[in-house]
Design an enzyme around this catalytic site. Structure first.
Site, short mmCIF file in Angstrom:
data_model
loop_
_atom_site.label_atom_id
_atom_site.label_comp_id
_atom_site.label_asym_id
_atom_site.label_seq_id
_atom_site.Cartn_x
_atom_site.Cartn_y
_atom_site.Cartn_z
N GLY A 65 -14.50 2.59 -17.12
CA GLY A 65 -13.19 2.06 -16.75
C GLY A 65 -13.22 0.99 -15.68
O GLY A 65 -12.36 0.96 -14.80
N TYR A 79 0.83 -1.21 0.00
CA TYR A 79 0.00 0.00 0.00
C TYR A 79 0.86 1.26 0.00
O TYR A 79 0.50 2.26 -0.62
CB TYR A 79 -1.00 -0.03 1.16
CG TYR A 79 -2.17 -0.93 0.83
CD1 TYR A 79 -2.24 -2.23 1.27
CD2 TYR A 79 -3.20 -0.46 0.01
CE1 TYR A 79 -3.28 -3.07 0.91
CE2 TYR A 79 -4.25 -1.27 -0.36
CZ TYR A 79 -4.29 -2.58 0.11
OH TYR A 79 -5.33 -3.40 -0.28
N ASN A 84 -12.33 3.16 -6.89
CA ASN A 84 -10.94 3.56 -6.76
C ASN A 84 -10.65 4.08 -5.35
O ASN A 84 -11.48 4.75 -4.75
CB ASN A 84 -10.59 4.61 -7.81
CG ASN A 84 -10.83 4.09 -9.21
OD1 ASN A 84 -10.96 2.89 -9.43
ND2 ASN A 84 -10.92 5.00 -10.17
N VAL A 85 -9.48 3.77 -4.88
CA VAL A 85 -9.04 4.21 -3.54
C VAL A 85 -7.99 5.31 -3.66
O VAL A 85 -7.32 5.63 -2.69
CB VAL A 85 -8.48 3.00 -2.76
CG1 VAL A 85 -9.58 1.98 -2.48
CG2 VAL A 85 -7.31 2.34 -3.48
N HIS A 97 -14.92 1.45 -1.88
CA HIS A 97 -13.86 0.55 -1.39
C HIS A 97 -12.82 1.27 -0.54
O HIS A 97 -11.71 0.76 -0.32
CB HIS A 97 -13.19 -0.16 -2.58
CG HIS A 97 -14.12 -1.07 -3.30
ND1 HIS A 97 -13.87 -1.55 -4.56
CD2 HIS A 97 -15.32 -1.59 -2.94
CE1 HIS A 97 -14.88 -2.33 -4.95
NE2 HIS A 97 -15.77 -2.37 -3.99
C1 BV8 Z 1 -17.96 -8.83 -0.15
C2 BV8 Z 1 -9.91 -1.99 -2.36
C3 BV8 Z 1 -19.45 -9.81 1.40
C4 BV8 Z 1 -8.61 -2.56 -1.92
C5 BV8 Z 1 -11.08 -3.66 -3.70
C6 BV8 Z 1 -15.54 -15.66 -2.42
C7 BV8 Z 1 -15.15 -15.33 -1.12
C8 BV8 Z 1 -15.28 -14.01 -0.65
C9 BV8 Z 1 -15.83 -13.02 -1.46
C10 BV8 Z 1 -16.21 -13.40 -2.75
C11 BV8 Z 1 -16.07 -14.69 -3.22
N1 BV8 Z 1 -16.49 -14.71 -4.51
C12 BV8 Z 1 -16.86 -13.49 -4.86
C13 BV8 Z 1 -16.71 -12.71 -3.79
C14 BV8 Z 1 -17.03 -11.37 -3.69
C15 BV8 Z 1 -15.75 -10.52 -3.94
C16 BV8 Z 1 -15.52 -10.46 -5.43
O1 BV8 Z 1 -16.25 -9.82 -6.14
N2 BV8 Z 1 -14.45 -11.19 -5.88
C17 BV8 Z 1 -14.18 -11.19 -7.34
C18 BV8 Z 1 -12.67 -11.15 -7.55
C19 BV8 Z 1 -14.80 -12.41 -7.95
N3 BV8 Z 1 -16.15 -9.26 -3.40
C20 BV8 Z 1 -15.79 -8.98 -2.15
O2 BV8 Z 1 -15.07 -9.66 -1.44
C21 BV8 Z 1 -16.42 -7.71 -1.60
N4 BV8 Z 1 -16.97 -7.95 -0.29
O3 BV8 Z 1 -18.44 -9.44 -1.08
O4 BV8 Z 1 -18.38 -8.92 1.16
C22 BV8 Z 1 -18.83 -11.07 1.77
C23 BV8 Z 1 -18.28 -11.14 3.03
C24 BV8 Z 1 -17.78 -12.39 3.42
C25 BV8 Z 1 -17.79 -13.49 2.54
C26 BV8 Z 1 -18.35 -13.35 1.28
C27 BV8 Z 1 -18.86 -12.12 0.85
C28 BV8 Z 1 -15.31 -6.63 -1.43
C29 BV8 Z 1 -14.79 -6.24 -2.76
C30 BV8 Z 1 -13.83 -5.04 -2.62
C31 BV8 Z 1 -12.38 -5.46 -2.61
N5 BV8 Z 1 -11.51 -4.29 -2.61
N6 BV8 Z 1 -10.32 -2.55 -3.66
C32 BV8 Z 1 -7.47 -2.17 -2.83
O5 BV8 Z 1 -7.69 -1.39 -3.80
O6 BV8 Z 1 -6.36 -2.61 -2.53
S1 BV8 Z 1 -11.58 -4.29 -5.23
C33 BV8 Z 1 -10.50 -3.55 -6.39
O7 BV8 Z 1 -10.56 -4.42 -7.50
C34 BV8 Z 1 -10.93 -2.21 -6.93
O8 BV8 Z 1 -11.46 -1.38 -5.93
C35 BV8 Z 1 -11.97 -2.59 -7.96
O9 BV8 Z 1 -13.21 -2.79 -7.37
C36 BV8 Z 1 -11.46 -3.92 -8.44
C37 BV8 Z 1 -10.70 -3.75 -9.71
O10 BV8 Z 1 -11.65 -3.62 -10.70
P1 BV8 Z 1 -11.55 -2.37 -11.71
O11 BV8 Z 1 -11.53 -1.11 -10.94
O12 BV8 Z 1 -12.59 -2.59 -12.72
O13 BV8 Z 1 -10.07 -2.53 -12.33
P2 BV8 Z 1 -9.50 -3.68 -13.27
O14 BV8 Z 1 -8.03 -3.55 -13.21
O15 BV8 Z 1 -10.14 -4.98 -13.00
O16 BV8 Z 1 -10.01 -3.25 -14.75
C38 BV8 Z 1 -9.64 -2.02 -15.28
C39 BV8 Z 1 -10.66 -1.73 -16.39
O17 BV8 Z 1 -10.36 -0.45 -16.94
C40 BV8 Z 1 -10.59 -2.76 -17.53
O18 BV8 Z 1 -11.92 -3.06 -17.93
C41 BV8 Z 1 -9.85 -1.99 -18.64
O19 BV8 Z 1 -10.27 -2.41 -19.93
C42 BV8 Z 1 -10.31 -0.56 -18.36
N7 BV8 Z 1 -9.41 0.51 -18.83
C43 BV8 Z 1 -8.05 0.52 -18.79
N8 BV8 Z 1 -7.58 1.72 -19.25
C44 BV8 Z 1 -8.68 2.48 -19.56
C45 BV8 Z 1 -9.85 1.71 -19.28
N9 BV8 Z 1 -11.11 2.17 -19.49
C46 BV8 Z 1 -11.23 3.45 -19.99
N10 BV8 Z 1 -10.16 4.26 -20.26
C47 BV8 Z 1 -8.88 3.81 -20.08
N11 BV8 Z 1 -7.83 4.60 -20.37
#
Ligand code: BV8
Length: 247
Positions: free
Chosen positions: A187, A67, A102-103, A119
């Site tokens: 995004g 971080y 975003n954070v 988040h």
């Molecule tokens: C929850 C903060 C209830 C920290 C983040 C099994 C066990 C436990 C949980 C789960 C499970 N299965 C599913 C879950 C739920 C889980 C989840 O969704 N997992 C996913 C991976 C399947 N969710 C959670 O755990 C949430 N809590 O469900 O609690 C619970 C409680 C107990 C037990 C079960 C459930 C909490 C989720 C939050 C986690 N924290 N961030 C940190 O930042 O360090 S998530 C973090 O990742 C970000 O905040 C964001 O949300 C995510 C990343 O996604 P994006 O922002 O979309 O970024 P990414 O890199 O993926 O993509 C970038 C995009 O931009 C692409 O599409 C690209 O094409 C595009 N792009 C690039 N350049 C450009 C562009 N677009 C436009 N212009 C450009 N120039």
């Protein structure tokens, strides 16, 4: 960049607009997206593994330093024209809500006001044990400091995988998605839930939903309109098309 008249008209006339952003909106500021953040020495770590309570329990120093690395990247970055266009749009719409995953705090630095940080934020801190907010003038880069109240380890005030989102933030996000006429999803890969449910909640509540991304992702074909271009270029162009040269 062909922008459909339907979208320009809705931008001009909508009284209520909600926006959801992900890491892609900060990419043109030089902040790597969540999936791309793993460059250099962090390449061998899965971000979802580092961003978890289990990882912090197992190796608080490693997670704290990850971080610190991300804070340094963000501190050296500036909001880009995409962030600025959203701040400009907020000033022109009666009911505007900007929900971000975003954070990095770049929306606030761009002048956005009504921002819902789903988040958390890299530059805020909490005690890992009593979960109380902890004020840190400077965050030491190497080791997590101790909580002045209980001596527990201090962690970043971000939501880790497996942790619930802040209930007030989630409530405000769902309410704005349910009442908006226009929902822009910018995004985000649309993989992480429950954030990724918001554009679908808006669509089923009758909003016109638009994805802006550089490439199709998990939301592809599930919204009313998908525009593929960098948000730092498309959003200013959208504002000029709808409202004339940016204010
Ligand atoms: C929850 C903060 C209830 C920290 C983040 C099994 C066990 C436990 C949980 C789960 C499970 N299965 C599913 C879950 C739920 C889980 C989840 O969704 N997992 C996913 C991976 C399947 N969710 C959670 O755990 C949430 N809590 O469900 O609690 C619970 C409680 C107990 C037990 C079960 C459930 C909490 C989720 C939050 C986690 N924290 N961030 C940190 O930042 O360090 S998530 C973090 O990742 C970000 O905040 C964001 O949300 C995510 C990343 O996604 P994006 O922002 O979309 O970024 P990414 O890199 O993926 O993509 C970038 C995009 O931009 C692409 O599409 C690209 O094409 C595009 N792009 C690039 N350049 C450009 C562009 N677009 C436009 N212009 C450009 N120039």
């Amino acid at each position: 960049m062909q922008i459909p008249d339907a979208l320009i008209e809705r931008l001009r006339t909508a009284q209520s607009i909600t926006v959801l952003t992900g890491a892609g909106v900060s990419a043109e500021s030089g902040v790597p997206t969540f999936r791309d953040a793993q460059t250099g020495l962090w390449a061998r770590y899965d971000p979802a593994e580092l961003a978890s309570p289990a990882a912090f329990r197992a190796n608080p120093t490693l997670v704290w330093q990850w971080y610190a690395y991300r804070r340094a990247l963000v501190a050296a970055a500036m909001p880009n024209p995409g962030h600025l266009a959203l701040a400009d749009l907020e000033r022109r719409v009666a009911d505007f809500t900007l929900i971000t995953q975003n954070v990095d705090g770049l929306h606030h630095r761009a002048g956005s006001q009504n921002v819902v940080e789903l988040h958390g934020n890299l530059f805020r801190y909490r005690c890992f044990d009593d979960n109380e907010l902890v004020e840190l003038t400077t965050a030491p880069p190497d080791e997590p400091p101790r909580c002045p109240q209980c001596g527990g380890l201090v962690r970043p005030d971000v939501v880790w995988f497996g942790e619930w989102l802040p209930s007030e933030a989630w409530r405000a996000a769902v309410a704005s998605a349910e009442r908006c006429e226009l929902f822009l999803c910018i995004g985000t890969s649309g993989v992480v839930r429950p954030a990724a449910d918001l554009p679908l909640i808006a669509r089923s509540a009758g909003a016109y939903t638009v994805e802006i991304n550089i490439a199709p992702g998990a939301l592809d074909g599930r919204l009313d309109l998908h525009l593929y271009a960098p948000s730092g270029q498309l959003l200013p162009a959208l504002m000029t098309a709808a409202f004339g040269a940016a204010a």
